[in-house]
Write a protein that holds these residues in place. Structure first.
Motif, PDB file in Angstrom:
ATOM      1  N   THR A   1      82.344 -17.890  25.407  1.00  0.00           N
ATOM      2  CA  THR A   1      81.553 -18.739  24.527  1.00  0.00           C
ATOM      3  C   THR A   1      80.989 -19.972  25.216  1.00  0.00           C
ATOM      4  OG1 THR A   1      83.594 -19.747  23.733  1.00  0.00           O
ATOM      5  CG2 THR A   1      82.643 -17.976  22.399  1.00  0.00           C
TER       6      THR A   1
ATOM      7  N   LEU B   1      70.580  -7.608  25.891  1.00  0.00           N
ATOM      8  CA  LEU B   1      70.236  -8.270  24.630  1.00  0.00           C
ATOM      9  C   LEU B   1      69.248  -9.407  24.874  1.00  0.00           C
ATOM     10  CD1 LEU B   1      70.974  -8.155  21.600  1.00  0.00           C
ATOM     11  CD2 LEU B   1      72.727  -9.853  22.059  1.00  0.00           C
TER      12      LEU B   1
ATOM     13  N   TYR C   1      69.516 -13.444  26.073  1.00  0.00           N
ATOM     14  CA  TYR C   1      70.663 -13.649  26.969  1.00  0.00           C
ATOM     15  C   TYR C   1      70.235 -13.358  28.409  1.00  0.00           C
ATOM     16  CZ  TYR C   1      73.641 -14.063  22.883  1.00  0.00           C
ATOM     17  OH  TYR C   1      74.221 -14.486  21.710  1.00  0.00           O
TER      18      TYR C   1
ATOM     19  N   PRO D   1      73.704  -5.226  17.062  1.00  0.00           N
ATOM     20  CA  PRO D   1      72.739  -6.327  17.097  1.00  0.00           C
ATOM     21  C   PRO D   1      73.209  -7.627  17.739  1.00  0.00           C
ATOM     22  CG  PRO D   1      73.655  -6.112  14.895  1.00  0.00           C
ATOM     23  CD  PRO D   1      74.217  -4.974  15.721  1.00  0.00           C
ATOM     24  N   THR D   2      74.513  -7.852  17.844  1.00  0.00           N
ATOM     25  CA  THR D   2      74.971  -9.136  18.382  1.00  0.00           C
ATOM     26  C   THR D   2      75.667  -8.969  19.729  1.00  0.00           C
ATOM     27  OG1 THR D   2      77.197  -9.102  17.397  1.00  0.00           O
ATOM     28  CG2 THR D   2      75.379  -9.969  16.025  1.00  0.00           C
ATOM     29  N   PHE D   3      75.672 -10.062  20.480  1.00  0.00           N
ATOM     30  CA  PHE D   3      76.337 -10.062  21.776  1.00  0.00           C
ATOM     31  C   PHE D   3      77.824  -9.777  21.608  1.00  0.00           C
ATOM     32  CE2 PHE D   3      78.472 -11.877  25.409  1.00  0.00           C
ATOM     33  CZ  PHE D   3      77.694 -11.437  26.464  1.00  0.00           C
ATOM     34  N   LYS D   4      78.449 -10.380  20.615  1.00  0.00           N
ATOM     35  CA  LYS D   4      79.881 -10.182  20.387  1.00  0.00           C
ATOM     36  C   LYS D   4      80.191  -8.709  20.102  1.00  0.00           C
ATOM     37  CE  LYS D   4      83.920 -11.786  17.927  1.00  0.00           C
ATOM     38  NZ  LYS D   4      84.501 -12.721  16.971  1.00  0.00           N
ATOM     39  N   GLN D   5      79.387  -8.066  19.293  1.00  0.00           N
ATOM     40  CA  GLN D   5      79.607  -6.648  18.989  1.00  0.00           C
ATOM     41  C   GLN D   5      79.466  -5.794  20.251  1.00  0.00           C
ATOM     42  OE1 GLN D   5      76.615  -6.497  15.876  1.00  0.00           O
ATOM     43  NE2 GLN D   5      78.191  -5.980  14.354  1.00  0.00           N
ATOM     44  N   ARG D   6      78.477  -6.115  21.062  1.00  0.00           N
ATOM     45  CA  ARG D   6      78.287  -5.362  22.306  1.00  0.00           C
ATOM     46  C   ARG D   6      79.453  -5.585  23.258  1.00  0.00           C
ATOM     47  NH1 ARG D   6      71.828  -4.996  23.719  1.00  0.00           N
ATOM     48  NH2 ARG D   6      71.200  -4.422  21.617  1.00  0.00           N
ATOM     49  N   TYR D   7      79.907  -6.832  23.349  1.00  0.00           N
ATOM     50  CA  TYR D   7      81.056  -7.136  24.201  1.00  0.00           C
ATOM     51  C   TYR D   7      82.290  -6.355  23.729  1.00  0.00           C
ATOM     52  CZ  TYR D   7      85.221  -9.421  25.821  1.00  0.00           C
ATOM     53  OH  TYR D   7      86.479  -9.641  26.336  1.00  0.00           O
TER      54      TYR D   7
ATOM     55  N   TYR E   1      86.559 -12.491  24.308  1.00  0.00           N
ATOM     56  CA  TYR E   1      85.255 -13.013  23.897  1.00  0.00           C
ATOM     57  C   TYR E   1      85.247 -14.538  23.967  1.00  0.00           C
ATOM     58  CZ  TYR E   1      81.091 -14.072  21.266  1.00  0.00           C
ATOM     59  OH  TYR E   1      79.875 -14.573  20.895  1.00  0.00           O
TER      60      TYR E   1
END
Length: 140
Positions: A123, A68, A71, A14-20, A119
């Motif tokens: 930011t 996502l 974004y 669900p999050t950009f960080k997880q996908r990254y 990551y």
């Protein structure tokens, strides 16, 4: 290939960080990928078959970084092979080359971070300074 990354798994995050983090390769700048055979991937990326699948991936991902919502990419859109391709993939036209299940839309900064960065290096790109009525210019 041991850790096959797929679009089906990526979109569950669900999050950009997880996908990254899912896509992160952790390579180093200057690492040789195609060497003297780099011309092969340059020819491939200009082919009609690549340009067609590229457009389809952008449409599927709504032009959003890592697919996502929220974004949106307002610059050149890159299509990232989630599993790095090799000379053999191009010559043998393996499934990793043109299958949307192994491709994702991204911006250059994110693409570079997936290959070589962290990551934290991403930011500052996503901090958008909002102002009153900035989405309704006729109300200014």
């Amino acid at each position: 290939m041991t850790n096959i990354r797929t679009y089906s798994e990526l979109v569950r995050l669900p999050t950009f960080k997880q996908r990254y983090e899912y896509l992160r390769l952790g390579g180093s700048v200057g690492e040789d990928t195609f060497g003297f055979d780099r011309y092969l991937n340059q020819i491939f990326y200009k082919s009609k078959e690549w340009l067609r699948i590229r457009d389809q991936v952008i449409i599927r991902d709504h032009g959003c970084d890592l697919g996502l919502d929220g974004y949106e990419i307002n610059d050149r859109i890159l299509i990232h092979h989630m599993n790095p391709i090799t000379k053999a993939d191009i010559l043998e036209r393996t499934e990793f080359l043109l299958n949307q299940e192994y491709l994702i839309s991204t911006m250059k900064h994110t693409h570079d971070a997936i290959h070589y960065g962290t990551y934290e290096s991403l930011t500052d790109v996503f901090v958008i300074e909002r102002t009153k009525n900035d989405t309704c210019p006729w109300r200014r």
